[in-house]
Design a protein around this motif. Structure first.
Motif: not given
Length: 383
Positions: A206-213, A229-235, A237-249
């Motif tokens: 799973v390509k998991f979107r993470v912040p800089g932490s 790692p994906v900047a929050w503002g770009e997240t 579109s990254a999820i929509k396009q499949g650059v990342a598969d998941a995120l954690d807020p």
């Protein structure tokens, strides 16, 4: 008159009255009237404007509080900024007038922390993760399963140990924490078309979107994901396009930031809190008379308790709205939670360097660990 025409007229009146107030420099009055739902009424708007003007004129100190969120966000993301304004003004007997700067007007995240540190503004709300580069000890909350559950987080940040060990480090960087805001733990949220994640095995590939932490990146690596790692503002579109598969807020953040139509599954893993803090400029606070300081601190305590009471209602609203878009929610059994903790929890030796670096020593960390697991004065509902 049809409902549609009536709604158009009310909306037009609200816009007109909002513009009138802001043109006269009464922006906070416009916000207060808008949040109360009275902008359509010229009489109510005039009354609100007069009350704000009188309060500001009578006050001895003005306190600007900046946030990244619009005032209505507390319905699903309870940061309570209007409540905090009201409580500070009342608890200081009107000696402090609070100007609100919501919705990212003055920036968000690290930009707000920087403005508080530099004294450009007196206070701001931001995540503890965004606080960490300025006050590294605050990053302790990102140790997985240390204080991920709401109750453990509240136990920790209201404990004597946290105030004795961590607050001096925060104050050394020029800040005074006013109160910590509970939102909910971070979740595992999967994009549309993905499968539900229930165990660490499900995270493989799973390509998991993470912040800089660095800590969050290490955690998702330990539980089998591919941290991306994906900047929050770009997240989005990254999820929509499949650059990342998941995120954690948290669930509330997923709703507020418009992810509801691009997700399929949300799992409550309870690893790390998605928590916020209202910080103040320490030099400004120390320059206030003692009675005003006490009033502001009491207002922080009142608002913190209002926040805790609001958490389950805000979560329920966010979940209801996300469910309407087809998002499915999954809670884990104790056995499943144990799998996650075994794979990535803070007991693993991989975390020892963070404990020493952030807490100062393993002994200090042990004190904080005990505090997180000891029921304190305040109760909060867990997801």
């Amino acid at each position: 008159m049809t409902n549609e025409i009536l709604n158009d007229e009310l909306a037009s009146a609200e816009r007109r009255n909002f513009l009138k107030l802001t043109a006269r420099g009464a922006f906070t009055a416009a916000l207060v009237a808008g949040a109360a739902g009275t902008l359509w009424s010229e009489e109510a708007v005039a009354q609100t404007a007069k009350e704000e003007k009188d309060r500001q004129a009578a006050a001895e100190h003005t306190m600007t509080i900046a946030t990244a969120y619009v005032l209505g966000a507390s319905r699903s993301y309870p940061i309570m900024q209007l409540d905090l304004k009201e409580n500070i003004q009342n608890a200081t007997n009107g000696k402090v007038y609070v100007k609100l700067a919501p919705g990212g007007q003055l920036g968000a995240g690290g930009a707000l922390v920087q403005k508080v540190q530099g004294g450009t503004i007196q206070a701001a709300q931001h995540s503890l993760s965004n606080f960490a580069p300025f006050a590294p000890a605050a990053d302790l909350i990102n140790l997985p399963y240390f204080c991920g559950a709401n109750q453990k987080f509240v136990n920790l940040v209201t404990s004597d140990a946290w105030k004795a060990e961590v607050h001096p480090k925060i104050e050394a960087a020029g800040f005074k924490p006013l109160f910590y805001v509970v939102i909910d733990p971070r979740v595992v949220a999967v994009r549309k078309g993905g499968e539900a994640v229930m165990t660490p095995e499900d995270m493989a590939g799973v390509k998991f979107r993470v912040p800089g932490s660095a800590m969050l990146q290490q955690y998702y690596r330990l539980v089998g994901a591919n941290p991306t790692p994906v900047a929050w503002g770009e997240t989005p579109s990254a999820i929509k396009q499949g650059v990342a598969d998941a995120l954690d807020p948290s669930v509330g953040a997923l709703y507020v930031f418009g992810f509801k139509d691009i997700l399929s599954h949300v799992t409550f893993t309870q690893a790390v809190p998605d928590s916020q803090v209202f910080s103040m400029n320490l030099e400004w606070f120390n320059g206030l008379p003692a009675d005003v300081q006490q009033g502001i601190e009491f207002a922080g305590e009142i608002t913190a308790q209002q926040n805790l009471a609001k958490v389950p209602a805000a979560r329920a609203y966010a979940m209801s709205e996300l469910s309407k878009s087809g998002v499915e929610f999954h809670s884990l059994s104790q056995d499943q939670l144990a799998m996650w903790q075994d794979a990535g929890g803070y007991q693993k030796p991989e975390w020892d360097q963070f404990k020493v670096e952030l807490a100062g020593s393993m002994d200090v960390f042990a004190k904080l660990d005990e505090a997180a697991s000891t029921m304190g004065r305040y109760y909060v509902h867990d997801a």
